[in-house]
Design a protein around this motif. Structure first.
Motif, PDB file in Angstrom:
ATOM      1  N   ASP A   1      53.731  34.438  42.407  1.00 37.83           N
ATOM      2  CA  ASP A   1      54.356  34.966  43.617  1.00 37.83           C
ATOM      3  C   ASP A   1      54.061  36.448  43.790  1.00 37.83           C
ATOM      4  N   PHE A   2      53.428  37.039  42.794  1.00 37.64           N
ATOM      5  CA  PHE A   2      53.122  38.477  42.849  1.00 37.64           C
ATOM      6  C   PHE A   2      51.917  38.696  43.756  1.00 37.64           C
ATOM      7  N   ASN A   3      52.116  39.373  44.859  1.00 35.36           N
ATOM      8  CA  ASN A   3      51.066  39.476  45.877  1.00 35.36           C
ATOM      9  C   ASN A   3      50.318  40.803  45.896  1.00 35.36           C
ATOM     10  N   LEU A   4      50.772  41.765  45.092  1.00 37.18           N
ATOM     11  CA  LEU A   4      50.089  43.062  45.063  1.00 37.18           C
ATOM     12  C   LEU A   4      48.746  42.884  44.366  1.00 37.18           C
ATOM     13  N   ALA A   5      47.661  43.262  45.038  1.00 35.55           N
ATOM     14  CA  ALA A   5      46.336  43.020  44.474  1.00 35.55           C
ATOM     15  C   ALA A   5      45.326  44.031  45.001  1.00 35.55           C
ATOM     16  N   SER A   6      44.235  44.174  44.239  1.00 36.20           N
ATOM     17  CA  SER A   6      43.148  45.070  44.643  1.00 36.20           C
ATOM     18  C   SER A   6      41.822  44.348  44.436  1.00 36.20           C
ATOM     19  N   GLN A   7      40.759  44.965  44.907  1.00 38.05           N
ATOM     20  CA  GLN A   7      39.430  44.352  44.832  1.00 38.05           C
ATOM     21  C   GLN A   7      38.606  44.987  43.704  1.00 38.05           C
ATOM     22  N   PRO A   8      37.840  44.180  42.974  1.00 39.97           N
ATOM     23  CA  PRO A   8      36.970  44.732  41.929  1.00 39.97           C
ATOM     24  C   PRO A   8      35.978  45.733  42.507  1.00 39.97           C
ATOM     25  N   GLU A   9      35.686  46.770  41.744  1.00 38.26           N
ATOM     26  CA  GLU A   9      34.801  47.828  42.226  1.00 38.26           C
ATOM     27  C   GLU A   9      33.339  47.385  42.292  1.00 38.26           C
ATOM     28  N   PHE A  10      32.936  46.535  41.354  1.00 42.40           N
ATOM     29  CA  PHE A  10      31.516  46.199  41.226  1.00 42.40           C
ATOM     30  C   PHE A  10      31.189  44.795  41.719  1.00 42.40           C
ATOM     31  N   LYS A  11      31.738  44.422  42.871  1.00 39.14           N
ATOM     32  CA  LYS A  11      31.532  43.056  43.360  1.00 39.14           C
ATOM     33  C   LYS A  11      30.052  42.707  43.558  1.00 39.14           C
ATOM     34  N   ALA A  12      29.266  43.631  44.068  1.00 37.42           N
ATOM     35  CA  ALA A  12      27.842  43.348  44.304  1.00 37.42           C
ATOM     36  C   ALA A  12      27.133  43.064  42.979  1.00 37.42           C
ATOM     37  N   ASN A  13      27.462  43.842  41.942  1.00 37.52           N
ATOM     38  CA  ASN A  13      26.871  43.615  40.626  1.00 37.52           C
ATOM     39  C   ASN A  13      27.342  42.291  40.033  1.00 37.52           C
ATOM     40  N   THR A  14      28.614  41.988  40.241  1.00 39.58           N
ATOM     41  CA  THR A  14      29.161  40.725  39.757  1.00 39.58           C
ATOM     42  C   THR A  14      28.430  39.545  40.391  1.00 39.58           C
ATOM     43  N   MET A  15      28.221  39.613  41.704  1.00 38.64           N
ATOM     44  CA  MET A  15      27.538  38.521  42.397  1.00 38.64           C
ATOM     45  C   MET A  15      26.084  38.397  41.940  1.00 38.64           C
ATOM     46  N   GLU A  16      25.487  39.506  41.534  1.00 40.44           N
ATOM     47  CA  GLU A  16      24.124  39.461  40.994  1.00 40.44           C
ATOM     48  C   GLU A  16      24.102  38.644  39.703  1.00 40.44           C
ATOM     49  N   LEU A  17      25.108  38.853  38.853  1.00 41.16           N
ATOM     50  CA  LEU A  17      25.208  38.088  37.611  1.00 41.16           C
ATOM     51  C   LEU A  17      25.549  36.624  37.895  1.00 41.16           C
TER      52      LEU A  17
END
Length: 249
Positions: free
Chosen positions: A17-33
């Motif tokens: 139920d905890f809705n506080l969230a942020s986005q990973p900084e290195f999403k483009a690098n993550t998607m590359e992997l």
């Protein structure tokens, strides 16, 4: 002061139920992997990660279904998702909003797939240890893939303040320490056994979790305050030099 810890192989992906969230900084690098991992067969994953066929099939499905967008429907906050030995000693289920906010500012989690995570960064389920020799465009392993990115991100978070290294050797090796603009302090936890003090892996992991929890609950922003850490009957013994502080029980 910034505290750095390792991730965990064990994940709790149940809804929260905890809705506080942020986005990973290195999403483009993550998607590359992820694009590399999507091409791996079950057999490839078994060999690459030295895991069972069932685990390999599970992770092949995870990468196959990996989404480009990170939302609460397909992801979970990193600090709530990881459930290994370090995290079982952190009382995250009972953290107050203020404690989550402190952690978000002062805690970072290293990851083979995500590089460096804030506690409330959304992550999708995965398995990819930092020490794995995964061939990529930047080199033969994940250390070469991440290069100086992780150290630069820690510099941005720490702003010259001390870095407390509560990560494993495998993971902290991904931080190019010579690029850090901060003093690094590494707590070492030893048990008195058979007439001498020695590091015991499981207990050391649990102690790193206890100290992380201690830092968050007490809002510690000065390394000297760590010397009063006494969770699990540990106590500060000495500064061993080279930034290593010994805690024993």
């Amino acid at each position: 002061m910034i505290t750095v810890i390792s991730p965990a192989k064990t994940l709790d992906l149940s809804t929260t139920d905890f809705n506080l969230a942020s986005q990973p900084e290195f999403k483009a690098n993550t998607m590359e992997l992820v694009s590399i991992m999507k091409k791996k067969s079950t057999s490839d994953l078994m060999h690459l990660m030295d895991i069972s066929e069932n685990l390999a099939q599970l992770n092949r499905e995870r990468y196959k279904n990996f989404k480009k967008t990170f939302e609460l429907g397909n992801s979970k906050q990193a600090l709530l998702a990881f459930k290994g030995d370090v995290y079982t000693k952190m009382d995250v289920d009972n953290y107050s909003l203020e404690e989550f906010e402190f952690a978000q500012k002062h805690l970072r989690i290293l990851s083979g797939l995500y590089g460096l995570l804030k506690p409330l960064d959304l992550i999708q389920p995965y398995r990819l240890e930092m020490g794995i020799r995964l061939e990529n465009k930047r080199g033969k392993n994940l250390y070469e893939f991440w290069g100086s990115r992780i150290a630069k991100a820690i510099n941005e978070a720490a702003k010259g303040d001390p870095v407390i290294n509560l990560a494993s050797q495998e993971y902290f090796k991904s931080v190019e320490v010579d690029k850090l603009k901060s003093k690094v302090i590494t707590p070492v936890f030893k048990e008195f056994k058979n007439g001498k003090y020695q590091v015991i892996g499981l207990f050391a992991k649990q102690a790193r979790g206890m100290m992380t929890d201690f830092i968050i609950k007490n809002r510690i922003d000065d390394p000297e305050e760590l010397k009063v850490f006494n969770s699990g009957k540990y106590e500060f013994k000495e500064d061993m030099g080279n930034g290593e502080w010994l805690f024993v029980r």
